[in-house]
Design a protein around this motif. Structure first.
Motif, PDB file in Angstrom:
ATOM      1  N   ALA A 237      32.970 -20.114  38.021  1.00  0.00           N
ATOM      2  CA  ALA A 237      33.301 -18.759  37.566  1.00  0.00           C
ATOM      3  C   ALA A 237      33.215 -18.670  36.044  1.00  0.00           C
ATOM      4  N   LEU A 238      33.726 -19.676  35.345  1.00  0.00           N
ATOM      5  CA  LEU A 238      33.658 -19.675  33.883  1.00  0.00           C
ATOM      6  C   LEU A 238      32.217 -19.704  33.393  1.00  0.00           C
ATOM      7  N   ARG A 239      31.375 -20.492  34.072  1.00  0.00           N
ATOM      8  CA  ARG A 239      29.974 -20.608  33.655  1.00  0.00           C
ATOM      9  C   ARG A 239      29.184 -19.327  33.872  1.00  0.00           C
ATOM     10  N   THR A 240      29.616 -18.465  34.783  1.00  0.00           N
ATOM     11  CA  THR A 240      28.842 -17.261  35.086  1.00  0.00           C
ATOM     12  C   THR A 240      29.260 -16.042  34.268  1.00  0.00           C
ATOM     13  N   LEU A 241      30.349 -16.145  33.512  1.00  0.00           N
ATOM     14  CA  LEU A 241      30.802 -14.996  32.720  1.00  0.00           C
ATOM     15  C   LEU A 241      29.952 -14.820  31.472  1.00  0.00           C
ATOM     16  N   PRO A 242      29.733 -13.569  31.052  1.00  0.00           N
ATOM     17  CA  PRO A 242      28.926 -13.340  29.849  1.00  0.00           C
ATOM     18  C   PRO A 242      29.613 -13.874  28.593  1.00  0.00           C
ATOM     19  N   ALA A 243      28.797 -14.291  27.623  1.00  0.00           N
ATOM     20  CA  ALA A 243      29.312 -14.882  26.386  1.00  0.00           C
ATOM     21  C   ALA A 243      30.177 -13.911  25.596  1.00  0.00           C
ATOM     22  N   ASP A 244      29.981 -12.590  25.788  1.00  0.00           N
ATOM     23  CA  ASP A 244      30.766 -11.617  25.031  1.00  0.00           C
ATOM     24  C   ASP A 244      32.069 -11.216  25.731  1.00  0.00           C
ATOM     25  N   THR A 245      32.474 -11.967  26.753  1.00  0.00           N
ATOM     26  CA  THR A 245      33.757 -11.723  27.417  1.00  0.00           C
ATOM     27  C   THR A 245      34.867 -11.827  26.370  1.00  0.00           C
ATOM     28  N   GLY A 246      35.811 -10.883  26.397  1.00  0.00           N
ATOM     29  CA  GLY A 246      36.891 -10.870  25.418  1.00  0.00           C
ATOM     30  C   GLY A 246      37.817 -12.063  25.535  1.00  0.00           C
ATOM     31  N   ALA A 247      38.269 -12.348  26.743  1.00  0.00           N
ATOM     32  CA  ALA A 247      39.119 -13.504  27.020  1.00  0.00           C
ATOM     33  C   ALA A 247      39.212 -13.676  28.530  1.00  0.00           C
ATOM     34  N   VAL A 248      39.468 -14.906  28.929  1.00  0.00           N
ATOM     35  CA  VAL A 248      39.633 -15.242  30.350  1.00  0.00           C
ATOM     36  C   VAL A 248      40.990 -15.905  30.513  1.00  0.00           C
TER      37      VAL A 248
ATOM     38  N   LEU B  82      48.869 -12.784  25.187  1.00  0.00           N
ATOM     39  CA  LEU B  82      47.929 -13.387  24.247  1.00  0.00           C
ATOM     40  C   LEU B  82      46.509 -12.890  24.501  1.00  0.00           C
ATOM     41  N   ALA B  83      46.120 -12.791  25.756  1.00  0.00           N
ATOM     42  CA  ALA B  83      44.768 -12.317  26.085  1.00  0.00           C
ATOM     43  C   ALA B  83      44.586 -10.871  25.648  1.00  0.00           C
ATOM     44  N   GLN B  84      45.604 -10.056  25.824  1.00  0.00           N
ATOM     45  CA  GLN B  84      45.486  -8.635  25.504  1.00  0.00           C
ATOM     46  C   GLN B  84      45.339  -8.373  24.003  1.00  0.00           C
ATOM     47  N   LYS B  85      45.576  -9.375  23.183  1.00  0.00           N
ATOM     48  CA  LYS B  85      45.356  -9.232  21.742  1.00  0.00           C
ATOM     49  C   LYS B  85      43.882  -9.342  21.392  1.00  0.00           C
ATOM     50  N   ARG B  86      43.075  -9.745  22.346  1.00  0.00           N
ATOM     51  CA  ARG B  86      41.639  -9.915  22.129  1.00  0.00           C
ATOM     52  C   ARG B  86      40.905  -8.611  22.401  1.00  0.00           C
ATOM     53  N   ASP B  87      39.801  -8.422  21.721  1.00  0.00           N
ATOM     54  CA  ASP B  87      38.919  -7.290  21.994  1.00  0.00           C
ATOM     55  C   ASP B  87      38.036  -7.637  23.184  1.00  0.00           C
ATOM     56  N   GLY B  88      37.504  -6.600  23.818  1.00  0.00           N
ATOM     57  CA  GLY B  88      36.524  -6.805  24.879  1.00  0.00           C
ATOM     58  C   GLY B  88      37.137  -6.908  26.266  1.00  0.00           C
ATOM     59  N   GLN B  89      36.269  -7.192  27.214  1.00  0.00           N
ATOM     60  CA  GLN B  89      36.640  -7.292  28.625  1.00  0.00           C
ATOM     61  C   GLN B  89      37.548  -8.495  28.857  1.00  0.00           C
ATOM     62  N   LEU B  90      38.648  -8.280  29.565  1.00  0.00           N
ATOM     63  CA  LEU B  90      39.545  -9.360  29.944  1.00  0.00           C
ATOM     64  C   LEU B  90      39.290  -9.713  31.406  1.00  0.00           C
ATOM     65  N   VAL B  91      39.191 -11.003  31.682  1.00  0.00           N
ATOM     66  CA  VAL B  91      38.923 -11.481  33.039  1.00  0.00           C
ATOM     67  C   VAL B  91      40.083 -12.352  33.480  1.00  0.00           C
ATOM     68  N   TYR B  92      40.566 -12.070  34.683  1.00  0.00           N
ATOM     69  CA  TYR B  92      41.667 -12.834  35.280  1.00  0.00           C
ATOM     70  C   TYR B  92      41.098 -13.618  36.452  1.00  0.00           C
ATOM     71  N   ILE B  93      41.039 -14.941  36.318  1.00  0.00           N
ATOM     72  CA  ILE B  93      40.604 -15.788  37.429  1.00  0.00           C
ATOM     73  C   ILE B  93      41.849 -16.225  38.174  1.00  0.00           C
ATOM     74  N   ALA B  94      41.981 -15.691  39.378  1.00  0.00           N
ATOM     75  CA  ALA B  94      43.159 -15.948  40.210  1.00  0.00           C
ATOM     76  C   ALA B  94      42.858 -17.069  41.194  1.00  0.00           C
ATOM     77  N   THR B  95      43.687 -18.092  41.193  1.00  0.00           N
ATOM     78  CA  THR B  95      43.503 -19.208  42.119  1.00  0.00           C
ATOM     79  C   THR B  95      44.391 -19.098  43.355  1.00  0.00           C
TER      80      THR B  95
END
Length: 175
Positions: free
Chosen positions: A76-87, A28-41
């Motif tokens: 981590a979510l608060r520090t990502l740029p607004a133009d992030t493709g998906a997290v 689902l994330a890969q269907k988005r344009d832009g930078q993809l961010v993976y937050i690993a817990t």
């Protein structure tokens, strides 16, 4: 048939172990344009967990930027740029376990996560285990974990635009 909804800002994907939750979230994330961010817990405490983490990284490929964040996912979510493709946050179950291990205030941390989700301007997909379908655990720690996980899943599902339950690799749309 894809369970994706293009307009969904917050997507929660629930299911049991090896149900296909992470794979679906990645698709689902890969269907988005832009930078993809993976937050690993997850934290790699043994060889088996290191192998699981490596398998996930290989499967995701080079389009993803990995952020290892076992506890501070709201920050981590608060520090990502607004133009992030998906997290993609994978997963809330390990995050909860990390919080409990660190003796953190679960209600306060959950409130912080919900506030961060309310503020994001990019799509966020969250993966979480549904742990309440089995028998009542025989010890207090396990019961506390199950109860916290159920409350966490309910709180995130209430905020989510789209909720999917995975079973045997098949998506069931809940919301």
């Amino acid at each position: 048939m894809s369970p994706a909804r293009a307009e969904a800002k917050i997507t929660l994907i629930l299911g049991g172990a090896r149900s296909g939750k992470s794979r679906l979230a990645e698709e689902l994330a890969q269907k988005r344009d832009g930078q993809l961010v993976y937050i690993a817990t997850a934290e790699a405490w043994d060889d088996e967990m290191r192998a699981r983490i490596a398998e996930h990284k290989v499967r995701r490929g080079d389009r993803w930027h990995d952020v290892e964040m076992p506890i501070a996912i709201a920050e981590a979510l608060r520090t990502l740029p607004a133009d992030t493709g998906a997290v993609l946050v994978d997963c809330l179950t390990l995050w909860l376990s990390n919080l409990m291990h660190a003796n953190r205030d679960i209600a306060m941390e959950t409130a912080g996560l919900l506030a961060a989700l309310d503020a994001v301007r990019f799509p966020v997909l969250l993966v979480s285990n549904e742990v309440g379908l089995g028998i009542v655990p025989d010890n207090r720690l396990a019961r506390d974990f199950r109860d916290h996980q159920g409350r966490l899943n309910q709180a995130v599902a209430a905020r989510a635009d789209h909720v999917v339950f995975m079973a045997a690799g098949l998506p069931l749309i809940l919301k």
